[in-house]
Structure formats: structure tokens, C-alpha cells
Enzyme design. Structure first.
Site, PDB file in Angstrom:
ATOM      1  CE  LYS A  96     111.651  24.861 -18.712  1.00  0.00           C
ATOM      2  NZ  LYS A  96     110.199  24.584 -18.945  1.00  0.00           N
ATOM      3  CB  ALA A 121     107.238  29.072 -18.806  1.00  0.00           C
ATOM      4  CE1 TYR A 143     113.003  21.660 -15.146  1.00  0.00           C
ATOM      5  CE2 TYR A 143     114.589  23.077 -14.043  1.00  0.00           C
ATOM      6  CZ  TYR A 143     113.308  22.855 -14.521  1.00  0.00           C
ATOM      7  OH  TYR A 143     112.359  23.819 -14.378  1.00  0.00           O
TER       8      TYR A 143
END
Ligand code: UDP
Length: 327
Positions: A153, A117, A149
Site C-alpha cells: 500500500k 484508496a 500488505y
């Protein structure tokens, strides 16, 4: 199919557990309950073929033990929510970066197809009309928590992609665009449950910034069924696939909509970003997905409009005793 869902007690993971169990699959949920909750699993906890394991994705032995038994891995465990990322930057980085490496390495070692994800955060400040999977990322300094962040990712995607490509083990990366629905908590920043809880309690609705920033909220019920389908679609392998909704709204517009649909007496208040998130915070002005790749791969078409999505969350919150009922 026997599926391992990391983060399966969280918002999206628990809906995926429901879906896979309803389809007759076996599910092992691996979750450390840092932001997830066993309440989210109440529908499936006694179902045959369901198992819950409390543990961290940083625990390599545990991760390998369960992935070795599986036919598919859905990796949804992550430090999520802007408050979490800003308040606990190191823990968030470790979970999001090293945790993903542990899960992906285990999936590749045991040759189990895996889904990782990701998030629309990877596009950063790119506010193009209809972000496509190969569009450029625009970031501020990685030393600013929000960009750290986004950078983590992005690296997760790279890890998933490179391991998948070199090993030949099927791998799909899903980029969620503001996916919302029942069970999502506002505790870590997510705007929709926050506004709904504020409205149901007749408390001021806190719009951060001017409220002119726009988002496109996707329904968890549209998104979740696509995940096992993508993992069975060879054309999707080693690709990142956008998933989300198509109805765009400003955050002020969202606040108005929530007041209307709850019948609340709440007023709308404006809070500056510094007060909300601390110094140096930058927001994205717009994030609108192009979902034509998912449409091409598996016929993905979001069917729920924003009012339907908000109504389903209101209904869920009203049935949860902890939320005060409006007068
Ligand atoms: N937001 C807001 N009030 C809140 C929480 C969030 O106005 O109480 C804003 C936030 O600043 C952002 C938008 O709502 O512009 C969406 O925030 P969320 O954290 O849900 O998602 P993301 O920023 O990751 O898109």
C-alpha cells in the site's frame, strides 16, 4: 461527472456509488466480485446513469476502455482484510501492486483525475497519538504477510503520487482508518461486523490477543462524501489525506459495547494471535488519526459516534435474512 469506481461493488465503493448517483452523476463500477457483491449495488443498479462491469483491474484493456470515457476515477479495488492477505499473499500483492499501477497509468494516459484508496496500515507499528500524514512508517520484515500488505500500500501511494506529480493530472491519496458501516463483511477479518454477527447469533465474541489494543472506527457515511470533494480540491493534489473517526476504543471495550447494544447473551472469549492468523502475526497496538489536514482542505469533521455507527450496522444486519436473530 462520469465516474469510474474500481471496487465499486465492495463496502466503501458501493456507498460511493450510492452517493454519486444520488448527486446526479454517472457511475461505471468495475469490480471482479472477489470480495464485493451485487447485493451491495441493489440501490443503484437500475438507476439511470449507472453501469456495472464485471472485470479485474489487472485487465489493462478493460481498465483503459472505461477510464477513457470518464471524468474521475476512484480506485478502491484491492485485496482487503487480514485473512485475505494472510491466506492469499501472492494474489493480494498482484492486485494491490500491479492493479494500482494499471489504474493509475490509465488515468494518467487519458488525463482523468484520480483518487487512490490507501490505509492506516501504511503507518505500521507507529502508535503515535494522532498520526499525521508525514509521520514515519514503522514496519517489520516485508516477508511477514502483514508487513508485505503495508509495504504494497505504501508503494501504491508512491505510484499514485509520482505519476500525478510528473503528469500534472490531479491525484489524491486517501488513508482510511478502520472505516466501518453497513455492508462491510466480517468474512475477511474486520472486527466490527464479526463482533456484531457473533453477538446477534449469541455466539462467543472472539477478542484476539489481550483486547487492550485500540482502534478508532470511522463511519463510512462520514468518509464517503469527502472523496469527490477532495478530488475537486487542488490543494489536496498529490497529497495523502487521513480520513477516519475520533472516538478511540479498546477491542475489549468494543466487544462490551456490541454486547450491550445488541442485547446479546454472548460471552467474550480470548483467542491468541497464532490461532487467529497463524504463526508470526503481529498486531498494531494503536492507530489514532490526526484528521486536521482533511479539516483544513474541505472542512472534514466526523459526526457519528461509535454507538451510532454500531447501531446502524446492527439494524442493517438484522434486516439481512442470513443473520440469525438474537433470542
Ligand atoms: N480482532 C479481534 N477479533 C476478531 C477480528 C479482529 O479481536 O474477530 C482484532 C484484531 O486483532 C485487531 C482489531 O480487532 O486488533 C482490528 O482488526 P481489523 O482486522 O478489523 O482491523 P486492523 O487490524 O486492520 O486495524
Amino acid at each position: 461527472m462520469k465516474a469510474v469506481i474500481t471496487g465499486g461493488a465492495g463496502f466503501i465503493g458501493s456507498h460511493l456509488s450510492d452517493h454519486l448517483i444520488a448527486q446526479g452523476n454517472e457511475v461505471i463500477v468495475l469490480d471482479d466480485l472477489s470480495t464485493g457483491s451485487l447485493v451491495n449495488l441493489s440501490r443503484v443498479k437500475d438507476a439511470p446513469g449507472f453501469r456495472f462491469v464485471q472485470g479485474s483491474i489487472l485487465d489493462e484493456e478493460l481498465v483503459n476502455e472505461f477510464i477513457a470515457q470518464a471524468d474521475a476515477v476512484f480506485h478502491l479495488a484491492a485485496a482487503v482484510g487480514v485473512y485475505n492477505i494472510v491466506d492469499k499473499p501472492l494474489q493480494s500483492l498482484r492486485v494491490n501492486l500491479h492493479g494500482t499501477e494499471v489504474v493509475v497509468e490509465a488515468a494518467v494516459r487519458h488525463r482523468v483525475p484520480y483518487m487512490v484508496a490507501s490505509t492506516s496500515e501504511v503507518y505500521g507499528k507507529n502508535d503515535a497519538d494522532g498520526l499525521k500524514e508525514n509521520d514515519d512508517r514503522i514496519y517489520g520484515s516485508p516477508i511477514k504477510s502483514r508487513w508485505s500488505y503495508a509495504a504494497a500500500k505504501g508503494l501504491d501511494e508512491l505510484v499514485a503520487h509520482v505519476y500525478g506529480k510528473e503528469s500534472g493530472v490531479p491525484c489524491v491519496i486517501t488513508r482510511f482508518f478502520n472505516v466501518v458501516g453497513p455492508r462491510q463483511t466480517g468474512q475477511y477479518g474486520m472486527v466490527v461486523p464479526r463482533f456484531i454477527d457473533q453477538a446477534l447469533a449469541n455466539e462467543p465474541i472472539t477478542v484476539y490477543g489481550t483486547g487492550s489494543q485500540r482502534r478508532c472506527f470511522g463511519s463510512v457515511f462520514d468518509v464517503v462524501p469527502t472523496l469527490p470533494r477532495l478530488l475537486k480540491t487542488s490543494e489536496a493534489y498529490n497529497q495523502a489525506v487521513n480520513l477516519g473517526g475520533h472516538e478511540e476504543v479498546s477491542i475489549k471495550g468494543l466487544a462490551d459495547r456490541v454486547v450491550e447494544l445488541t442485547g446479546s447473551h454472548s460471552e467474550i472469549t480470548y483467542v491468541n494471535y497464532e490461532q487467529a492468523y497463524g504463526e508470526g502475526y503481529e498486531d498494531m497496538q494503536r492507530r489514532y488519526p490526526d484528521t486536521s489536514l482533511a479539516a483544513r482542505l474541505i472542512g472534514y469533521q466526523p459526526t457519528r459516534d461509535l454507538n451510532t455507527i454500531i447501531d446502524s450496522i446492527i439494524e442493517h444486519r438484522r434486516s439481512t435474512e442470513s443473520v440469525p436473530q438474537p433470542a
